[in-house]
Design a protein around this motif. Structure first.
Motif, PDB file in Angstrom:
ATOM      1  N   ILE A 175      41.821   5.804  59.950  1.00 50.32           N
ATOM      2  CA  ILE A 175      42.017   6.375  58.613  1.00 50.32           C
ATOM      3  C   ILE A 175      42.573   7.794  58.715  1.00 50.32           C
ATOM      4  O   ILE A 175      43.491   8.181  57.970  1.00 50.32           O
ATOM      5  CB  ILE A 175      40.692   6.340  57.820  1.00 50.32           C
ATOM      6  CG1 ILE A 175      40.349   4.904  57.435  1.00 50.32           C
ATOM      7  CG2 ILE A 175      40.774   7.225  56.572  1.00 50.32           C
ATOM      8  CD1 ILE A 175      39.010   4.732  56.753  1.00 50.32           C
ATOM      9  N   ASP A 176      42.054   8.567  59.644  1.00 46.67           N
ATOM     10  CA  ASP A 176      42.554   9.929  59.838  1.00 46.67           C
ATOM     11  C   ASP A 176      44.027   9.916  60.256  1.00 46.67           C
ATOM     12  O   ASP A 176      44.818  10.748  59.803  1.00 46.67           O
ATOM     13  CB  ASP A 176      41.709  10.640  60.900  1.00 46.67           C
ATOM     14  CG  ASP A 176      42.189  12.055  61.164  1.00 46.67           C
ATOM     15  OD1 ASP A 176      42.151  12.877  60.236  1.00 46.67           O
ATOM     16  OD2 ASP A 176      42.627  12.338  62.305  1.00 46.67           O
ATOM     17  N   LYS A 207      52.863   2.487  58.006  1.00 50.05           N
ATOM     18  CA  LYS A 207      51.407   2.541  58.161  1.00 50.05           C
ATOM     19  C   LYS A 207      50.873   1.444  59.079  1.00 50.05           C
ATOM     20  O   LYS A 207      50.116   1.733  60.011  1.00 50.05           O
ATOM     21  CB  LYS A 207      50.717   2.557  56.794  1.00 50.05           C
ATOM     22  CG  LYS A 207      50.713   3.950  56.140  1.00 50.05           C
ATOM     23  CD  LYS A 207      49.827   4.004  54.920  1.00 50.05           C
ATOM     24  CE  LYS A 207      49.573   5.455  54.482  1.00 50.05           C
ATOM     25  NZ  LYS A 207      50.781   6.227  54.234  1.00 50.05           N
ATOM     26  N   PRO A 208      51.218   0.171  58.868  1.00 47.96           N
ATOM     27  CA  PRO A 208      50.755  -0.828  59.843  1.00 47.96           C
ATOM     28  C   PRO A 208      51.340  -0.598  61.234  1.00 47.96           C
ATOM     29  O   PRO A 208      50.707  -0.907  62.241  1.00 47.96           O
ATOM     30  CB  PRO A 208      51.213  -2.164  59.248  1.00 47.96           C
ATOM     31  CG  PRO A 208      52.219  -1.822  58.206  1.00 47.96           C
ATOM     32  CD  PRO A 208      51.888  -0.463  57.716  1.00 47.96           C
ATOM     33  N   ARG A 209      52.534  -0.033  61.293  1.00 46.47           N
ATOM     34  CA  ARG A 209      53.137   0.276  62.596  1.00 46.47           C
ATOM     35  C   ARG A 209      52.313   1.357  63.311  1.00 46.47           C
ATOM     36  O   ARG A 209      52.113   1.305  64.521  1.00 46.47           O
ATOM     37  CB  ARG A 209      54.576   0.742  62.375  1.00 46.47           C
ATOM     38  CG  ARG A 209      55.452   0.733  63.631  1.00 46.47           C
ATOM     39  CD  ARG A 209      56.901   0.985  63.246  1.00 46.47           C
ATOM     40  NE  ARG A 209      57.763   1.025  64.411  1.00 46.47           N
ATOM     41  CZ  ARG A 209      58.283  -0.035  64.997  1.00 46.47           C
ATOM     42  NH1 ARG A 209      58.030  -1.246  64.518  1.00 46.47           N
ATOM     43  NH2 ARG A 209      59.061   0.078  66.051  1.00 46.47           N
ATOM     44  N   LEU A 235      43.217  -0.285  55.152  1.00 46.53           N
ATOM     45  CA  LEU A 235      43.241  -0.473  56.607  1.00 46.53           C
ATOM     46  C   LEU A 235      42.922  -1.925  56.955  1.00 46.53           C
ATOM     47  O   LEU A 235      43.578  -2.517  57.831  1.00 46.53           O
ATOM     48  CB  LEU A 235      42.238   0.465  57.273  1.00 46.53           C
ATOM     49  CG  LEU A 235      42.047   0.285  58.786  1.00 46.53           C
ATOM     50  CD1 LEU A 235      43.361   0.511  59.535  1.00 46.53           C
ATOM     51  CD2 LEU A 235      40.971   1.242  59.319  1.00 46.53           C
ATOM     52  N   GLN A 236      41.939  -2.499  56.288  1.00 51.67           N
ATOM     53  CA  GLN A 236      41.602  -3.903  56.531  1.00 51.67           C
ATOM     54  C   GLN A 236      42.789  -4.809  56.226  1.00 51.67           C
ATOM     55  O   GLN A 236      43.044  -5.787  56.947  1.00 51.67           O
ATOM     56  CB  GLN A 236      40.391  -4.300  55.671  1.00 51.67           C
ATOM     57  CG  GLN A 236      39.091  -3.653  56.121  1.00 51.67           C
ATOM     58  CD  GLN A 236      37.958  -3.874  55.129  1.00 51.67           C
ATOM     59  OE1 GLN A 236      38.188  -4.280  53.987  1.00 51.67           O
ATOM     60  NE2 GLN A 236      36.730  -3.596  55.566  1.00 51.67           N
ATOM     61  N   GLU A 259      56.224   7.320  63.240  1.00 49.80           N
ATOM     62  CA  GLU A 259      55.932   8.638  62.687  1.00 49.80           C
ATOM     63  C   GLU A 259      54.491   9.010  63.034  1.00 49.80           C
ATOM     64  O   GLU A 259      53.553   8.384  62.531  1.00 49.80           O
ATOM     65  CB  GLU A 259      56.128   8.622  61.176  1.00 49.80           C
ATOM     66  CG  GLU A 259      55.910   9.961  60.501  1.00 49.80           C
ATOM     67  CD  GLU A 259      56.071   9.876  58.997  1.00 49.80           C
ATOM     68  OE1 GLU A 259      55.455  10.690  58.293  1.00 49.80           O
ATOM     69  OE2 GLU A 259      56.800   8.976  58.522  1.00 49.80           O
ATOM     70  N   PRO A 260      54.254  10.008  63.884  1.00 52.19           N
ATOM     71  CA  PRO A 260      52.898  10.234  64.393  1.00 52.19           C
ATOM     72  C   PRO A 260      52.038  11.080  63.469  1.00 52.19           C
ATOM     73  O   PRO A 260      52.512  12.012  62.828  1.00 52.19           O
ATOM     74  CB  PRO A 260      53.146  10.979  65.707  1.00 52.19           C
ATOM     75  CG  PRO A 260      54.389  11.761  65.449  1.00 52.19           C
ATOM     76  CD  PRO A 260      55.234  10.909  64.523  1.00 52.19           C
TER      77      PRO A 260
END
Length: 283
Positions: free
Chosen positions: A46-47, A24-26, A62-63, A150-151
């Motif tokens: 977020i999407d 996720k951070p990547r 996300l923050q 992972e897109p």
């Protein structure tokens, strides 16, 4: 700082790799880098991370990812958190922007060479245009952009746009080499490219023409029949009419093949410069 996105993602400061390994951070870092200097809205991030079903804690999560990215940047660059937030990974207009000017960023270099090549084509400097495009294409490493990320839908769209740009540039560069009389020099490259891109008709047409101009008429015919066989077996489709015309021209030793153009170069607009000698009428 050295940043690579044309292939696997890599962000290095000296010998230290700072790109996170967690997906996720990547993803956050990858989307920010693909939009370098542009604001990516929080909603878009977020999407990308959760698609259509984000959790209630999505914004907080996300923050946290952004905080950890900034923290990693402070460790590797020696800047403070405040300096990183002000000059590198910025919070802007309900979104984030990666604004650092790295010492080397392959995507920036790629676009710079792309513009230089287009400008050289516009000035009818085909040799320089081919060289700029060749340098740009050499920046790509294994696979598509951010190949090890992972897109989601946003990264997938950015990657698809870059891949289209890459293939268009390749079409132009091969066409420029053919116009410059380098058909023998690019035969080995075209053999590899057509094996990797089994249904790319422009590349196969360029390969046929390069073989024909190099005196390998039978191999040019074999290249066409191999493509036709693959297309029929995979999709039940015949090659395009244009490719069939090239095949017929090779069969009949049509002299038009000595001047044939597979990929027309963009129309030049600067001061109505005259057109490059173009495709024979039969094509």
């Amino acid at each position: 700082m050295y940043i690579r996105v044309l292939g696997p993602l890599s962000v290095r400061h000296g010998t230290v790799e700072m790109a996170p390994t967690a997906q996720k951070p990547r993803k956050v870092l990858a989307l920010l880098l693909l939009n370098h200097l542009r604001v990516v809205p929080v909603s878009a991030l977020i999407d990308e991370l959760w698609q259509e079903v984000p959790p209630k804690t999505a914004r907080t999560a996300l923050q946290a990812y952004v905080f950890h990215l900034r923290k990693q940047l402070t460790r590797t660059t020696g800047l403070t958190m405040a300096e990183v937030a002000e000059t590198m990974l910025q919070t802007v207009q309900n979104g984030y922007r990666f604004a650092a000017e790295p010492g080397e960023f392959d995507l920036q270099t790629y676009h710079r060479l792309e513009r230089a090549g287009a400008k050289a084509m516009d000035a009818d400097d085909l040799r320089s245009a081919a060289q700029y495009f060749r340098q740009a294409l050499h920046l790509w490493r294994r696979g598509p952009a951010v190949a090890d990320v992972e897109p989601g839908t946003r990264i997938r769209a950015e990657v698809a746009a870059l891949e289209q740009s890459r293939m268009t540039m390749l079409d132009y560069r091969i066409e420029l080499d053919l116009r410059l009389g380098l058909h023998r020099e690019i035969l080995s490259e075209l053999a590899v490219l057509t094996s990797r891109n089994r249904f790319h008709e422009n590349l196969h047409a360029q390969y046929m023409i390069a073989l024909y101009r190099s005196g390998y008429r039978v191999r040019a015919l074999e290249a066409f029949h191999k493509l036709r066989h693959n297309m029929i077996n995979e999709f039940g489709l015949e090659p395009s009419l244009k490719l069939k015309k090239y095949h017929q021209a090779v069969l009949t030793l049509d002299p038009a093949l000595d001047e044939a153009v597979v990929v027309p170069l963009p129309q030049r607009s600067a001061e109505n410069l005259p057109e490059i000698p173009s495709v024979a009428s039969s094509f």
